[in-house]
Design an enzyme around this catalytic site. Structure first.
Site, PDB file in Angstrom:
ATOM      1  N   GLY B 207       0.824  -1.209   0.000  1.00 26.11           N
ATOM      2  CA  GLY B 207       0.000   0.000   0.000  1.00 26.11           C
ATOM      3  C   GLY B 207       0.855   1.255   0.000  1.00 26.11           C
ATOM      4  O   GLY B 207       1.765   1.383  -0.817  1.00 26.11           O
ATOM      5  N   GLU B 208       0.568   2.157   0.939  1.00 27.33           N
ATOM      6  CA  GLU B 208       1.321   3.417   0.991  1.00 27.33           C
ATOM      7  C   GLU B 208       2.804   3.203   1.278  1.00 27.33           C
ATOM      8  O   GLU B 208       3.608   4.121   1.143  1.00 27.33           O
ATOM      9  CB  GLU B 208       0.732   4.354   2.044  1.00 27.33           C
ATOM     10  CG  GLU B 208       0.824   3.790   3.453  1.00 27.33           C
ATOM     11  CD  GLU B 208       0.671   4.848   4.538  1.00 27.33           C
ATOM     12  OE1 GLU B 208       1.076   6.003   4.328  1.00 27.33           O
ATOM     13  OE2 GLU B 208       0.130   4.510   5.607  1.00 27.33           O
ATOM     14  N   GLY B 210       4.696   1.038  -0.363  1.00 29.39           N
ATOM     15  CA  GLY B 210       5.410   0.583  -1.540  1.00 29.39           C
ATOM     16  C   GLY B 210       5.230  -0.883  -1.869  1.00 29.39           C
ATOM     17  O   GLY B 210       4.274  -1.530  -1.391  1.00 29.39           O
ATOM     18  N   ASP B 238      -4.851  -2.919  -8.269  1.00 25.15           N
ATOM     19  CA  ASP B 238      -5.109  -3.387  -9.636  1.00 25.15           C
ATOM     20  C   ASP B 238      -4.447  -2.474 -10.663  1.00 25.15           C
ATOM     21  O   ASP B 238      -3.957  -2.937 -11.699  1.00 25.15           O
ATOM     22  CB  ASP B 238      -6.618  -3.464  -9.885  1.00 25.15           C
ATOM     23  CG  ASP B 238      -7.266  -4.560  -9.057  1.00 25.15           C
ATOM     24  OD1 ASP B 238      -6.683  -5.660  -8.993  1.00 25.15           O
ATOM     25  OD2 ASP B 238      -8.327  -4.317  -8.462  1.00 25.15           O
TER      26      ASP B 238
END
Lengths: 308, 308
Positions: B207-208, B210, B238
């Site tokens: 996610g945030e 990486g 996606d």
């Protein structure tokens, strides 16, 4: 080769992780910062305080790394600062089991004469007024002042913290603390707010998720090296800061581009720190091992996309 | 220029974030993957299923991006898959409010004749047996098969998941799912265990924080671009996978070095996706905007340390 002054704690730590526990071992911010910075063979001095119970062998360990310890006050009848903590299974959070300030409660740092013209000042996590007192003793304006702090001082000495933050160049702070200090969730926005408090450079440490360096619109990111096992995270942040400060002191270059390299060196050294309990891994770290890991960092992060 | 087959959902999403909420808008894994891959002007086809309620304009949107939609089955009397979710304040976690499978419950994917020799197959998050059925329709062994999955299938179709995982080259999976699949906390150890299940390449999405690409002892990491504001994380994973697959399809190069570039392109495209609700930001994304952000990615991650 610049001079580096490090102010921070020399301490006893007792640590419990899912992998085991220690009795009182060598710890403290200045210890980790000093051991890390010593990798760069810089002219470094530690300013700190300990009690009569602090073993001579710990002081010798620092001296043998060519760290000047003439600024370490020894209170014969006093006891050394003690911290005890227990890490949770995820190794990202911990409970503090005990904090005994002891001699640290009356710490009045004295920077040795020879280091009052140091190029780089690294203010390890301490009461903001203690950090400020070190700055006020500098007879020549340092090229770079780096400050580390934590949420504890935001809770109980926020005004003093703001006073010292105004006077420094680089702040290193973890993500949750950056959010607490600014009331902003986005680290980009938080960094901008911290800029407006004074520091031109903001380093936000995200533990296993790496670190960000902000300087206005310039941003640089270094991951933490993915490790099979994190054995003990204690001191990783200080080791990172010590590597950063040591590299800047060695190169004498405070440009943003060179700070990127300093961040990479800091991350590299921190990746060793967590592999064993306390300072164990940092005590005998060889240049060859560091060099090899720097190569791993390059492979981990560097890519070749041609952009016109 | 290779052919790319994308299998996944076309859906209605209703999303609530701290910034606002939407009625039913265009969503679904194949939608995000397709829009992202279309940035590379590859010959791509989507294999999916929708109900009669799916607006022609959504299909036109995909066609206008040169995505072949002859493999999208339209069940006139059926309803399109619907998902509704609400993000928490940290934007990293969410509650699913509703999941209506509708026509998806009986999805029997048919790969169009023209695409049974595709070079790259992107299996979006679906029941593992549906993913497997697509693989079985390929008349020529693809150069690269990429699979995305989620914890839901680990909970309720683990054996089938293992069957399809054995047959693919690249798995994309988030950090918590990698831990669930392997029972290992360390992502390095988890990646090694997933290698032993089949995939030579393991992409762990954080996610945030990486994404990591593992291939045996080779590791590459790409951060997420630090953003002032994450407006809606839906579809980011996606979009990342679509950028990865699209870049590989365009370059035809499945080497580890080229996959690094594919990861960077995927991260870059995902950084746009989260800036607006749903697919809005991806619909009119220009090459110039992408190019500029790739430059930001270079500045964010590239450094110059000379190592002998």
């Amino acid at each position: 080769m610049g001079k580096l002054v490090i102010v921070g704690t020399l301490a006893f730590d007792a640590i419990e992780t899912p992998f085991g526990k220690t009795d009182k071992i060598l710890g403290g911010a200045a210890t980790y910062i000093g051991l890390s910075a010593s990798q760069f063979n810089v002219d470094a001095a530690i300013v700190s305080i300990v009690g009569g119970d602090f073993p001579q062998e710990y002081l010798d360990l620092l001296s043998n790394k060519n760290i000047d310890i003439s600024g370490v006050e020894i209170v014969k009848n006093g006891k050394t600062f003690f911290w005890s903590g227990k890490y949770h299974n995820d190794m990202n959070s911990r409970d503090t089991l005990a904090t005994e300030l002891n001699t640290l409660a009356d710490f009045n740092p004295i920077v040795p004469e020879d280091y009052r013209d140091a190029d780089i000042v690294m203010l390890g996590n301490l009461h903001p007024l203690v950090q400020l007192s070190v700055l006020n003793q500098m007879t020549v304006k340092p090229k770079l002042v780096i400050l580390d702090t934590m949420n504890f001082w935001m809770d109980c000495a926020l005004k003093d913290l703001h006073t010292v933050i105004k006077k420094i160049d680089v702040i290193t702070i973890n993500d949750e603390e950056a959010r607490q200090l600014t009331g902003e969730y986005s680290l980009v926005v938080a960094a901008r707010k911290i800029h407006s408090m004074g520091p031109k450079y903001v380093v936000i440490k995200k533990g296993e998720h790496g670190a960000l360096l902000f300087n206005g619109d310039n941003v640089f990111f270094a991951p933490a090296l993915p490790l099979e096992e994190v054995f003990d995270p204690t001191g990783a942040g200080d080791t990172f800061a010590g590597g950063f400060a040591g590299y800047i002191a060695k190169t004498g270059d405070t440009s943003f581009e060179n700070m990127k390299n300093a961040i990479i060196h800091g991350s590299t050294l921190a990746s060793f720190c967590v592999e064993k309990f306390g300072t164990e891994r940092m005590q005998d770290l060889s240049n060859k091992e560091v060099h090899k890991r720097l190569l791993q960092f390059k492979q981990l992060t560097q890519f070749e996309i041609e952009l016109a």
